[in-house]
Scaffold this active site. Structure first.
Site, PDB file in Angstrom:
ATOM      1  N   GLU A 285       0.836  -1.203   0.000  1.00  0.00           N
ATOM      2  CA  GLU A 285       0.000   0.000   0.000  1.00  0.00           C
ATOM      3  C   GLU A 285       0.869   1.252   0.000  1.00  0.00           C
ATOM      4  O   GLU A 285       0.528   2.263  -0.634  1.00  0.00           O
ATOM      5  CB  GLU A 285      -0.941  -0.010   1.206  1.00  0.00           C
ATOM      6  CG  GLU A 285      -1.993  -1.105   1.165  1.00  0.00           C
ATOM      7  CD  GLU A 285      -2.906  -0.980  -0.037  1.00  0.00           C
ATOM      8  OE1 GLU A 285      -3.305   0.149  -0.384  1.00  0.00           O
ATOM      9  OE2 GLU A 285      -3.215  -2.026  -0.653  1.00  0.00           O
ATOM     10  N   TRP A 288       1.679   1.708  -3.492  1.00  0.00           N
ATOM     11  CA  TRP A 288       0.659   2.409  -4.297  1.00  0.00           C
ATOM     12  C   TRP A 288       0.845   3.928  -4.202  1.00  0.00           C
ATOM     13  O   TRP A 288       0.634   4.653  -5.182  1.00  0.00           O
ATOM     14  CB  TRP A 288      -0.747   2.014  -3.843  1.00  0.00           C
ATOM     15  CG  TRP A 288      -1.254   0.766  -4.516  1.00  0.00           C
ATOM     16  CD1 TRP A 288      -1.246  -0.497  -4.007  1.00  0.00           C
ATOM     17  CD2 TRP A 288      -1.829   0.675  -5.826  1.00  0.00           C
ATOM     18  NE1 TRP A 288      -1.777  -1.366  -4.923  1.00  0.00           N
ATOM     19  CE2 TRP A 288      -2.149  -0.686  -6.044  1.00  0.00           C
ATOM     20  CE3 TRP A 288      -2.101   1.603  -6.826  1.00  0.00           C
ATOM     21  CZ2 TRP A 288      -2.734  -1.130  -7.233  1.00  0.00           C
ATOM     22  CZ3 TRP A 288      -2.692   1.161  -8.008  1.00  0.00           C
ATOM     23  CH2 TRP A 288      -2.999  -0.187  -8.197  1.00  0.00           C
ATOM     24  N   TRP A 316     -20.770  12.253 -19.108  1.00  0.00           N
ATOM     25  CA  TRP A 316     -21.063  12.463 -17.699  1.00  0.00           C
ATOM     26  C   TRP A 316     -22.361  13.254 -17.530  1.00  0.00           C
ATOM     27  O   TRP A 316     -22.741  14.062 -18.397  1.00  0.00           O
ATOM     28  CB  TRP A 316     -19.925  13.199 -17.018  1.00  0.00           C
ATOM     29  CG  TRP A 316     -18.606  12.482 -17.034  1.00  0.00           C
ATOM     30  CD1 TRP A 316     -17.491  12.835 -17.729  1.00  0.00           C
ATOM     31  CD2 TRP A 316     -18.269  11.285 -16.335  1.00  0.00           C
ATOM     32  NE1 TRP A 316     -16.467  11.943 -17.500  1.00  0.00           N
ATOM     33  CE2 TRP A 316     -16.922  10.970 -16.645  1.00  0.00           C
ATOM     34  CE3 TRP A 316     -18.968  10.433 -15.473  1.00  0.00           C
ATOM     35  CZ2 TRP A 316     -16.267   9.864 -16.132  1.00  0.00           C
ATOM     36  CZ3 TRP A 316     -18.304   9.331 -14.958  1.00  0.00           C
ATOM     37  CH2 TRP A 316     -16.992   9.052 -15.281  1.00  0.00           C
ATOM     38  N   ASN A 351     -10.275   3.481   3.425  1.00  0.00           N
ATOM     39  CA  ASN A 351      -9.944   3.344   2.008  1.00  0.00           C
ATOM     40  C   ASN A 351     -10.955   2.498   1.242  1.00  0.00           C
ATOM     41  O   ASN A 351     -11.320   2.816   0.104  1.00  0.00           O
ATOM     42  CB  ASN A 351      -8.545   2.745   1.841  1.00  0.00           C
ATOM     43  CG  ASN A 351      -8.097   2.756   0.392  1.00  0.00           C
ATOM     44  OD1 ASN A 351      -8.005   3.810  -0.217  1.00  0.00           O
ATOM     45  ND2 ASN A 351      -7.839   1.585  -0.167  1.00  0.00           N
ATOM     46  N   TRP A 369     -15.657  12.079 -12.333  1.00  0.00           N
ATOM     47  CA  TRP A 369     -14.661  11.837 -11.293  1.00  0.00           C
ATOM     48  C   TRP A 369     -14.001  13.129 -10.830  1.00  0.00           C
ATOM     49  O   TRP A 369     -13.576  13.240  -9.676  1.00  0.00           O
ATOM     50  CB  TRP A 369     -13.604  10.837 -11.777  1.00  0.00           C
ATOM     51  CG  TRP A 369     -12.793  11.312 -12.956  1.00  0.00           C
ATOM     52  CD1 TRP A 369     -13.076  11.112 -14.278  1.00  0.00           C
ATOM     53  CD2 TRP A 369     -11.571  12.060 -12.915  1.00  0.00           C
ATOM     54  NE1 TRP A 369     -12.101  11.692 -15.061  1.00  0.00           N
ATOM     55  CE2 TRP A 369     -11.164  12.263 -14.256  1.00  0.00           C
ATOM     56  CE3 TRP A 369     -10.777  12.556 -11.890  1.00  0.00           C
ATOM     57  CZ2 TRP A 369     -10.006  12.974 -14.586  1.00  0.00           C
ATOM     58  CZ3 TRP A 369      -9.629  13.253 -12.210  1.00  0.00           C
ATOM     59  CH2 TRP A 369      -9.240  13.454 -13.543  1.00  0.00           C
ATOM     60  N   TRP A 392      -9.232   8.378  -7.961  1.00  0.00           N
ATOM     61  CA  TRP A 392     -10.434   8.695  -8.728  1.00  0.00           C
ATOM     62  C   TRP A 392     -10.342   8.185 -10.159  1.00  0.00           C
ATOM     63  O   TRP A 392     -11.329   7.686 -10.710  1.00  0.00           O
ATOM     64  CB  TRP A 392     -10.696  10.205  -8.686  1.00  0.00           C
ATOM     65  CG  TRP A 392     -11.414  10.567  -7.417  1.00  0.00           C
ATOM     66  CD1 TRP A 392     -10.863  11.069  -6.272  1.00  0.00           C
ATOM     67  CD2 TRP A 392     -12.801  10.392  -7.150  1.00  0.00           C
ATOM     68  NE1 TRP A 392     -11.823  11.228  -5.315  1.00  0.00           N
ATOM     69  CE2 TRP A 392     -13.032  10.835  -5.821  1.00  0.00           C
ATOM     70  CE3 TRP A 392     -13.880   9.933  -7.901  1.00  0.00           C
ATOM     71  CZ2 TRP A 392     -14.301  10.800  -5.236  1.00  0.00           C
ATOM     72  CZ3 TRP A 392     -15.149   9.908  -7.317  1.00  0.00           C
ATOM     73  CH2 TRP A 392     -15.342  10.336  -6.003  1.00  0.00           C
TER      74      TRP A 392
END
Length: 488
Positions: A285, A288, A316, A351, A369, A392
């Protein structure tokens, strides 16, 4: 009689703090101390220097308290933090003139606007200007795939990183820091205006302890307990199964090298990676976060535009009413609403729940987003441009290593799986607290007598679902098909 040699002050080194608000593992500070001259720590609030992304309200709250903690830590070493506000270059030049400093040291950041500003300062300051790495294990410009290009998939990126050595944290010895004979003027912390004028931050302090000491305490607690079960519990918002270090990492209350070293020491790992499975998953993590900065550095347009440009044509929906309902935690889907209310109350969200609420916005409501990223930017204490953008775009299916858009989380099943007893929902959506676990994630399925005994009246005490899951899923897939057909 005092000689000229002893009466003439030595030129000082300005240490420009930014997102590295700690004393230990701070290469810029350590290098300044090693220089053997007076050290003047300074923080400059420069909103314009952040480009389109000045800090949001929740982040400013954290910054206020982290700066206070840093000043206290410096004062315990006979130093202090000089505070200023304005354009960074102008403030630094004024400080150089006022103090006679002949060097400015800082730790690097990787946001596009900040990179451009820092390059200009290195070229334009008429003193030695040096920068260091304190924020990452592996700096973006040093990592390339076999073709010499940036990575766009996490697994090969992280496998490559794990072949590299991680530097040990930089240790600053105890004792006072070398200080100037006189200090330049400083603003009071309150003059920076970081705290809200309307007290919406009442729940923040109970949820977090900004600053270096708070970060090290949290890391110690995590590595002593929750880390062993991290692989199994990290997706459960109803338990304390994560490190909760994200804001500390963003502001530099703690550095990733310190985390890496602490995890390896705790698990007594002798190789590149510790043997403990929970530790391995936890450090991935951290990986990431490294990947997020890698992507932002190499693809600086992504905070505003999708990495996968075919998504620029995605249809959208513009719907301010539904967007507001999502922001307020009034969607009618309890796990979504619990997450959004936790965010507003504490400035933080688990998360797994971030993924659920993001998926709901971009797939159930088909709101862009970017609208979600903007809301998170203002309301998260750990709002980080690299991680926010990656998260996102991952959810929307338009970024690197993204979840495909057709992967649409069912918020009911997500709630049942990751909050099986409903404890998380009960905490943050108290109007549903008396519902049995079998209905708390889908109250509309509860019999009328169950709703009545729980004090729930749908449409009055708790909203009906904003959209039907099945219908929303079909509409999202139909929207995805339009950009697929549009491909050449």
């Amino acid at each position: 009689m005092t000689s000229a040699a002893t009466s003439t002050p030595q030129p000082a080194t300005l240490v420009w703090f930014r997102q590295d608000l700690r004393v230990q593992d701070n290469p810029a500070l350590a290098a300044a101390v090693t220089r053997g001259r007076p050290v003047i720590p300074v923080y400059i609030l420069d909103d314009a220097g952040e480009g389109r992304w000045p800090m949001g309200g929740a982040s400013r709250w954290w910054l206020h308290h982290s700066l206070a903690a840093l000043d206290q830590a410096l004062r315990s070493r006979g130093s202090r933090l000089v505070l200023a506000r304005g354009e960074s270059g102008a403030v630094l030049r004024d400080l150089i003139k006022a103090t006679g400093a002949d060097a400015v040291y800082w730790n690097r950041r990787y946001e596009p606007a900040v990179i451009a500003r820092d390059k200009g300062l290195k070229a334009g300051l008429d003193v030695e200007a040096l920068s260091f790495n304190s924020a990452l294990l592996f700096e973006p410009h040093t990592i390339r795939n076999k073709a010499g290009a940036p990575f766009q998939v996490f697994t090969p990126f992280w496998k490559h990183c794990l072949t590299l050595a991680v530097e040990e944290p930089v240790k600053l010895r105890g004792g006072d820091l070398p200080s100037p004979m006189s200090w330049p003027r400083s603003l009071e912390l309150g003059a920076l205006g970081l705290l809200p004028k309307i007290p919406w931050d009442g729940g923040f302090a109970a949820a977090a302890a900004p600053g270096e000491a708070g970060a090290m305490s949290r890391l110690k607690q995590f590595t002593a307990g929750a880390m062993d079960d991290y692989a199994d519990r990290r997706n459960r918002p109803d338990v304390l199964g994560t490190s909760a270090l994200s804001a500390h990492l963003h502001f530099g209350d703690i550095g990733p090298r310190q985390i890496w070293a602490a995890v390896k020491a705790t698990t007594k790992g002798s190789g590149v990676f510790p043997p403990n499975r929970g530790a391995q998953v936890f450090l991935s993590e951290v990986g990431w976060r490294e990947f997020a900065h890698h992507l932002l550095f190499h693809f600086p347009h992504t905070p505003e535009a999708p990495l996968r440009m075919d998504f620029a044509a995605f249809p959208w929906v513009q719907d301010s009413v539904k967007l507001r309902a999502w922001q307020q935690g009034r969607t009618g889907y309890p796990i979504v609403d619990a997450g959004m209310r936790q965010l507003w109350a504490t400035g933080w969200m688990h998360n797994r729940v971030r993924m659920i609420v993001a998926s709901f916005l971009v797939k159930h409501l088909r709101i862009s987003w970017q609208a979600g990223a903007d809301w998170f930017w203002d309301t998260l204490v750990d709002a980080d441009l690299a991680s926010n953008t990656l998260g996102w775009q991952w959810t929307a299916g338009c970024g690197a290593d993204a979840a495909p858009y057709f992967r649409i989380f069912n918020p009911i099943l997500q709630g049942l799986k990751f909050d099986p007893e409903g404890d998380y929902v009960r905490r943050w959506v108290p109007e549903l607290a008396r519902l049995p676990a079998e209905f708390i994630h889908q109250p509309w399925e509860a019999p009328m007598d169950v709703l009545a005994s729980a004090g729930v009246t749908l449409g009055r005490t708790y909203p009906h679902p904003l959209v039907d899951h099945g219908e929303a899923r079909d509409a999202a897939l139909a929207a995805l098909a339009t950009i697929r057909r549009a491909k050449p």
